[in-house]
Design a protein around this motif. Structure first.
Motif, PDB file in Angstrom:
ATOM      1  N   GLY A  63       0.797  -1.226   0.000  1.00 24.46           N
ATOM      2  CA  GLY A  63       0.000   0.000   0.000  1.00 24.46           C
ATOM      3  C   GLY A  63       0.827   1.274   0.000  1.00 24.46           C
ATOM      4  N   ILE A  64       2.139   1.144  -0.094  1.00 27.57           N
ATOM      5  CA  ILE A  64       3.014   2.322  -0.100  1.00 27.57           C
ATOM      6  C   ILE A  64       3.344   2.707  -1.542  1.00 27.57           C
ATOM      7  CG2 ILE A  64       5.272   3.229   0.563  1.00 27.57           C
ATOM      8  CD1 ILE A  64       5.241   1.351   2.949  1.00 27.57           C
ATOM      9  N   ASP A  65       2.868   3.871  -1.972  1.00 23.17           N
ATOM     10  CA  ASP A  65       3.195   4.346  -3.321  1.00 23.17           C
ATOM     11  C   ASP A  65       4.674   4.727  -3.388  1.00 23.17           C
ATOM     12  OD1 ASP A  65       0.609   4.008  -4.244  1.00 23.17           O
ATOM     13  OD2 ASP A  65      -0.014   6.013  -3.636  1.00 23.17           O
ATOM     14  N   GLU A  66       5.072   5.568  -2.444  1.00 19.14           N
ATOM     15  CA  GLU A  66       6.477   5.972  -2.383  1.00 19.14           C
ATOM     16  C   GLU A  66       6.791   6.465  -0.978  1.00 19.14           C
ATOM     17  OE1 GLU A  66       9.761   8.589  -4.926  1.00 19.14           O
ATOM     18  OE2 GLU A  66       7.644   8.532  -5.519  1.00 19.14           O
TER      19      GLU A  66
ATOM     20  N   PHE B 261      -2.138  -3.460  -8.539  1.00 20.42           N
ATOM     21  CA  PHE B 261      -1.802  -3.231  -9.948  1.00 20.42           C
ATOM     22  C   PHE B 261      -0.689  -4.154 -10.444  1.00 20.42           C
ATOM     23  CE2 PHE B 261      -3.471   0.806  -8.294  1.00 20.42           C
ATOM     24  CZ  PHE B 261      -4.521   1.014  -9.187  1.00 20.42           C
ATOM     25  N   ASP B 262      -0.244  -5.058  -9.569  1.00 20.20           N
ATOM     26  CA  ASP B 262       0.792  -6.031  -9.912  1.00 20.20           C
ATOM     27  C   ASP B 262       2.040  -5.351 -10.482  1.00 20.20           C
ATOM     28  OD1 ASP B 262       1.880  -8.571 -10.043  1.00 20.20           O
ATOM     29  OD2 ASP B 262       1.196  -8.908 -12.093  1.00 20.20           O
ATOM     30  N   ILE B 263       2.540  -4.365  -9.730  1.00 14.94           N
ATOM     31  CA  ILE B 263       3.749  -3.643 -10.125  1.00 14.94           C
ATOM     32  C   ILE B 263       4.884  -4.046  -9.189  1.00 14.94           C
ATOM     33  CG2 ILE B 263       4.811  -1.379 -10.457  1.00 14.94           C
ATOM     34  CD1 ILE B 263       1.996  -0.229 -10.781  1.00 14.94           C
TER      35      ILE B 263
END
Length: 218
Positions: free
Chosen positions: A13-16, A62-64
Motif C-alpha cells: 500500500g506504499i506508493d512511495e 496493480f501487480d507492479i
C-alpha cells in the motif's frame, strides 16, 4: 546501527516512501500513522526482507514490482538484521531472536535452547495429536505451546519460562496410548454443551433409571 535509510516504491500500500531514520541518539523510533496509510505495508515489506524474499514485494492491486532500497549505515540491509513481530501472533519460533543479541555467548545459548525446545515440541506432536502451528482463516497460529500453557494453568505464558513449574507437576495418570487431542477436543466439548445433546442425555438417564428400578435385584 546509526542510520537506517528507506527508499520504497510500490510496496503493497506504499506508493512511495523516502525517509532516513536516525538512531544516533536513540534505540527506538515510533512510526505513527492513521489506519490504512502505510504501517502494515511497511511491516510486510520488512517481513519479506527478513524472509529473504524481497523480490516478491510488489503493489498487489496493480501487480507492479516494487523498488526496495534499504540500507544500514550505507550498506544494504541483511535479512539477519530484521525481526518483524506480527501484532496477532503471540508466540515466536525464530532464530532471529538470537541474531538480535549482541553478546555472542548469550546468542549461542539462546540458539541452542530454542533448538532443544523445538525438538521437544516435535516429540510432543507425536503423542499429543496437536500441531506446533497451523493455519486458521488465513493466519498462522501456534497451537501446541499455548495449549500447554492454558490447559496446565501455568503462571507464565511461555513454555520456557515455566520449565521449573512444569517440573513440579505430579503425574497422577499415565495413558501412553491415548493422544491428548482425543480426550481434550474442543469440538467434542462444544457438542456436549449443546442443549439438544444435554436433553438427550437427560432422557437417556431417566429411561435407564426407570429400567433399573423395575428390576428387584438392582
Amino acid at each position: 546501527m546509526d542510520i537506517l535509510e528507506c527508499k520504497l516504491k510500490n510496496c503493497y500500500g506504499i506508493d512511495e516512501f523516502n525517509h532516513e531514520f536516525d538512531f544516533t541518539n536513540t534505540n527506538v523510533i515510533t512510526v505513527y500513522a492513521k489506519n490504512g496509510l502505510m504501517k502494515t505495508s511497511f511491516a510486510k515489506t520488512f517481513k519479506k526482507i527478513q524472509d529473504g524474499k524481497a523480490d516478491e514485494i510488489r503493489d498487489e492491486i496493480f501487480d507492479i514490482k516494487a523498488e526496495v532500497n534499504v540500507s544500514v549505515d550505507g550498506q544494504d540491509i541483511r535479512k539477519e538484521q530484521v525481526f518483524v513481530i506480527k501484532s496477532f501472533e503471540n508466540y515466536y519460533e525464530s532464530s532471529s531472536v538470537a541474531d538480535l543479541l549482541v553478546d555472542e555467548k548469550t546468542k549461542k545459548s539462546i540458539t541452542t535452547l530454542l533448538k532443544q525446545k523445538n525438538n521437544f515440541l516435535k516429540k510432543l506432536v507425536q503423542y499429543s495429536g496437536l500441531k506446533i502451528e497451523k493455519t486458521q482463516q488465513g493466519r498462522k497460529i501456534y497451537e501446541l505451546e499455548p495449549t500447554i500453557v492454558s490447559d496446565m494453568n501455568l503462571s507464565e505464558k511461555s513454555f520456557l519460562l515455566s520449565l521449573k513449574e512444569l517440573g513440579e507437576v505430579e503425574n497422577k495418570t499415565y495413558l501412553p496410548n491415548v493422544k491428548y487431542s482425543t480426550i481434550f477436543d474442543n469440538s467434542v466439548i462444544k457438542k456436549i454443551k449443546d442443549s439438544s445433546f444435554q436433553n438427550k442425555i437427560k432422557e437417556f438417564c431417566e429411561a435407564a433409571e426407570t429400567i433399573y428400578s423395575s428390576y428387584t435385584f438392582f
